[in-house]
Scaffold this motif. Structure first.
Motif, mmCIF file in Angstrom:
data_model
loop_
_atom_site.group_PDB
_atom_site.id
_atom_site.type_symbol
_atom_site.label_atom_id
_atom_site.label_comp_id
_atom_site.label_asym_id
_atom_site.label_seq_id
_atom_site.Cartn_x
_atom_site.Cartn_y
_atom_site.Cartn_z
ATOM 1 N N GLY A 176 0.772 -1.231 0.000
ATOM 2 C CA GLY A 176 0.000 0.000 0.000
ATOM 3 C C GLY A 176 0.800 1.276 0.000
ATOM 4 N N GLU A 177 2.121 1.181 0.060
ATOM 5 C CA GLU A 177 2.959 2.379 0.063
ATOM 6 C C GLU A 177 3.573 2.580 -1.315
ATOM 7 N N ILE A 178 3.434 3.784 -1.853
ATOM 8 C CA ILE A 178 4.048 4.099 -3.145
ATOM 9 C C ILE A 178 5.550 4.209 -2.945
ATOM 10 N N VAL A 179 6.308 3.445 -3.718
ATOM 11 C CA VAL A 179 7.762 3.377 -3.525
ATOM 12 C C VAL A 179 8.509 3.896 -4.756
ATOM 13 N N ARG A 180 7.836 4.648 -5.596
ATOM 14 C CA ARG A 180 8.470 5.182 -6.792
ATOM 15 C C ARG A 180 8.168 6.662 -6.900
ATOM 16 N N GLU A 181 9.133 7.432 -7.400
ATOM 17 C CA GLU A 181 8.916 8.841 -7.674
ATOM 18 C C GLU A 181 8.620 9.022 -9.159
ATOM 19 N N PHE A 182 7.919 10.091 -9.480
ATOM 20 C CA PHE A 182 7.508 10.326 -10.857
ATOM 21 C C PHE A 182 8.018 11.690 -11.318
ATOM 22 N N ASP A 183 8.649 11.686 -12.462
ATOM 23 C CA ASP A 183 9.181 12.914 -13.026
ATOM 24 C C ASP A 183 8.917 12.896 -14.520
ATOM 25 N N LEU A 184 8.166 13.879 -15.011
ATOM 26 C CA LEU A 184 7.751 13.880 -16.408
ATOM 27 C C LEU A 184 8.945 14.003 -17.355
ATOM 28 N N GLU A 185 9.901 14.849 -17.016
ATOM 29 C CA GLU A 185 11.052 15.006 -17.901
ATOM 30 C C GLU A 185 11.839 13.705 -18.029
ATOM 31 N N THR A 186 11.999 12.999 -16.920
ATOM 32 C CA THR A 186 12.695 11.710 -16.968
ATOM 33 C C THR A 186 11.923 10.719 -17.825
ATOM 34 N N ALA A 187 10.602 10.714 -17.688
ATOM 35 C CA ALA A 187 9.775 9.802 -18.485
ATOM 36 C C ALA A 187 9.883 10.132 -19.969
ATOM 37 N N THR A 188 9.939 11.420 -20.302
ATOM 38 C CA THR A 188 10.090 11.821 -21.703
ATOM 39 C C THR A 188 11.424 11.345 -22.259
ATOM 40 N N GLU A 189 12.490 11.543 -21.499
ATOM 41 C CA GLU A 189 13.809 11.079 -21.942
ATOM 42 C C GLU A 189 13.802 9.572 -22.150
ATOM 43 N N ARG A 190 13.151 8.862 -21.244
ATOM 44 C CA ARG A 190 13.073 7.391 -21.375
ATOM 45 C C ARG A 190 12.305 7.000 -22.635
ATOM 46 N N CYS A 191 11.185 7.669 -22.854
ATOM 47 C CA CYS A 191 10.345 7.346 -24.005
ATOM 48 C C CYS A 191 11.100 7.532 -25.316
ATOM 49 N N LEU A 192 11.761 8.671 -25.462
ATOM 50 C CA LEU A 192 12.460 8.951 -26.705
ATOM 51 C C LEU A 192 13.674 8.044 -26.892
ATOM 52 N N ALA A 193 14.391 7.771 -25.802
ATOM 53 C CA ALA A 193 15.544 6.877 -25.905
ATOM 54 C C ALA A 193 15.105 5.454 -26.235
ATOM 55 N N ASP A 194 14.017 5.022 -25.634
ATOM 56 C CA ASP A 194 13.541 3.662 -25.890
ATOM 57 C C ASP A 194 12.981 3.542 -27.310
ATOM 58 N N ALA A 195 12.345 4.616 -27.788
ATOM 59 C CA ALA A 195 11.859 4.616 -29.165
ATOM 60 C C ALA A 195 13.010 4.426 -30.141
ATOM 61 N N GLU A 196 14.137 5.071 -29.845
ATOM 62 C CA GLU A 196 15.314 4.911 -30.682
ATOM 63 C C GLU A 196 15.856 3.486 -30.578
ATOM 64 N N ALA A 197 15.858 2.937 -29.362
ATOM 65 C CA ALA A 197 16.424 1.605 -29.152
ATOM 66 C C ALA A 197 15.637 0.522 -29.873
ATOM 67 N N VAL A 198 14.316 0.661 -29.906
ATOM 68 C CA VAL A 198 13.496 -0.392 -30.516
ATOM 69 C C VAL A 198 13.145 -0.100 -31.967
ATOM 70 N N GLY A 199 13.579 1.052 -32.481
ATOM 71 C CA GLY A 199 13.287 1.395 -33.869
ATOM 72 C C GLY A 199 11.840 1.752 -34.108
ATOM 73 N N PHE A 200 11.242 2.492 -33.169
ATOM 74 C CA PHE A 200 9.833 2.847 -33.285
ATOM 75 C C PHE A 200 9.600 3.803 -34.443
ATOM 76 N N ASP A 201 8.780 3.404 -35.395
ATOM 77 C CA ASP A 201 8.271 4.296 -36.443
ATOM 78 C C ASP A 201 9.362 5.039 -37.189
ATOM 79 N N HIS A 202 10.471 4.377 -37.430
ATOM 80 C CA HIS A 202 11.505 5.015 -38.234
ATOM 81 C C HIS A 202 11.141 4.899 -39.705
#
Length: 406
Positions: free
Chosen positions: A373-399
């Protein structure tokens, strides 16, 4: 009137009332029978990797939903891409979360669809300004959900004021056709001048140039009217009058450059898709994307029990321990057993049983989100954006290769 727009209040979501009726009947049945098994349940869209990646988001709201409930949850990080296997795993007494399934899936499915569509638009013009203009196509109560998904996918901004207050970001935008109508045909220069005098210095001077006359004529008039103060022109020509949109933009660019206005940007909007953005990105400087994001299909997530043990016979018990006696279980067409997912350096997405070794070079993607019942993760939008774009590059999303000049 406490709820004038008939929206489901936050309290109903948190209390488990925002649910499908059959979960209430399930609760009544299990309580009547004295059953509350300890289960592991997984959220998936596809059982096996498909090669078609989507963006995972909405996890912050899921954490809020489960805060204070006697369950453990692991989930992919916000902004991670996936193409199969579990994106989220819940362990605990079934009645602790049975009624939350409807809201849980809603928190994940629609935002993930928005973010995936926004990522398609982002990657169609990686170096261009791309803004989210789609809030008018959804219920106002979820406007911030749309805009956050767009930011997570790397878009540069959005237009919705209240969403900006929620997200701590400034909304952007210049002028609608209605403003031009209020001044009337032949008085476009007065509209642009009044706008320039009225708004703050931080607002770009971008003139709407397709209201009464052709785009070239209004663009040149805007440049003559505002001179060096003009930052850009916006072309929002409706599809029925657009013709060869690329040619129109190139013509406007040519005529502006010929008169020394080469620093005036051209911004396009109006029913744009990744395909049209890809075709225009080398002749325009920015794009406003709306319906492509808001009309995106929700990701078809489902939640399924994959392991079960007898657990407590008391439905009011706050928590049981799974021990080692959990039995794999699944409905037909789904995969039983607790699973892990991995990303390999080549962009591969791998699904394995949790008690088996994953790929030798794989990175486990499921991370703790809630513990008892305790949230053990922090959330940061900028970090999530960096992850999304880096992962898109890694998996070849929509190139895809942009269309050549024609």
């Amino acid at each position: 009137m406490s709820n004038p727009f008939g929206t489901v209040p936050a309290e109903a979501i948190l209390e488990g009332d925002a649910t499908d009726a059959y979960f209430e009947r399930t609760r009544a049945t299990l309580e009547h029978a004295g059953k509350n098994p300890h289960v592991v349940a997984e959220v998936t869209a596809d059982q096996f990797p498909t090669g078609e990646f989507e963006v995972f988001t909405g996890v912050k709201d899921v954490a809020t939903l489960f805060e204070g409930r006697a369950v453990d949850i692991d989930a992919l990080p916000d902004g991670q891409l996936f193409d199969g296997g579990p994106v989220l795993r819940i362990e605990g007494p079934y009645l602790e979360f049975a009624a939350l399934e409807t809201s849980l899936l809603g928190f994940l499915s629609q935002p993930s669809g928005f973010a995936t569509a926004a990522l398609e638009a982002r990657l169609a013009a990686p170096e261009s300004l791309v803004l989210s203009f789609g809030a008018r196509h959804v219920h106002p109560s979820i406007a911030a959900t749309v805009e956050r998904a767009a930011l997570l996918a790397g878009l540069d901004g959005f237009s919705h004021v209240a969403a900006g207050e929620i997200l701590g970001r400034e909304a952007g935008g210049t002028m609608p056709h209605a403003l031009m109508f209020c001044f009337g045909e032949g008085h476009q220069d007065e509209a642009w001048t009044a706008f320039d005098e009225a708004v703050g210095d931080d607002v770009p001077r971008t003139a709407l140039v397709d209201t009464f006359w052709d785009e070239k004529s209004e663009s040149l008039l805007a440049a003559e009217t505002l001179g060096e103060d003009l930052d850009g022109v916006r072309i929002d020509t409706t599809g029925s009058r657009r013709g060869d949109f690329r040619h129109i933009i190139r013509e406007v660019r040519w005529e502006l450059d010929a008169r020394g206005y080469d620093d005036v940007d051209i911004f396009c909007s109006g029913g744009l898709t990744p395909e049209t953005i890809r075709e225009l990105h080398d002749v325009a400087d920015g794009f406003g994307v709306g319906s492509h994001i808001t009309s995106a299909d929700s990701v078809d997530f489902s939640l399924d029990i994959v392991e079960i043990s007898e657990g407590s016979e008391d439905p009011s018990s706050s928590r049981t321990q799974s021990g080692d006696d959990g039995e794999p279980i699944s409905k037909r067409g789904k995969l039983s057993g607790v699973k892990d997912v991995y990303r390999t350096p080549d962009g591969g997405h791998h699904v394995t049983l949790a008690d088996r070794d994953g790929p030798a070079d794989g990175e486990s993607l499921l991370e703790p989100l809630v513990r008892d019942g305790e949230i053990v993760r922090e959330f940061d939008l900028e970090t999530a954006t960096e992850r999304c774009l880096a992962d898109a590059e890694a998996v070849g999303f929509d190139h895809k290769t942009p269309s050549p000049d024609r």
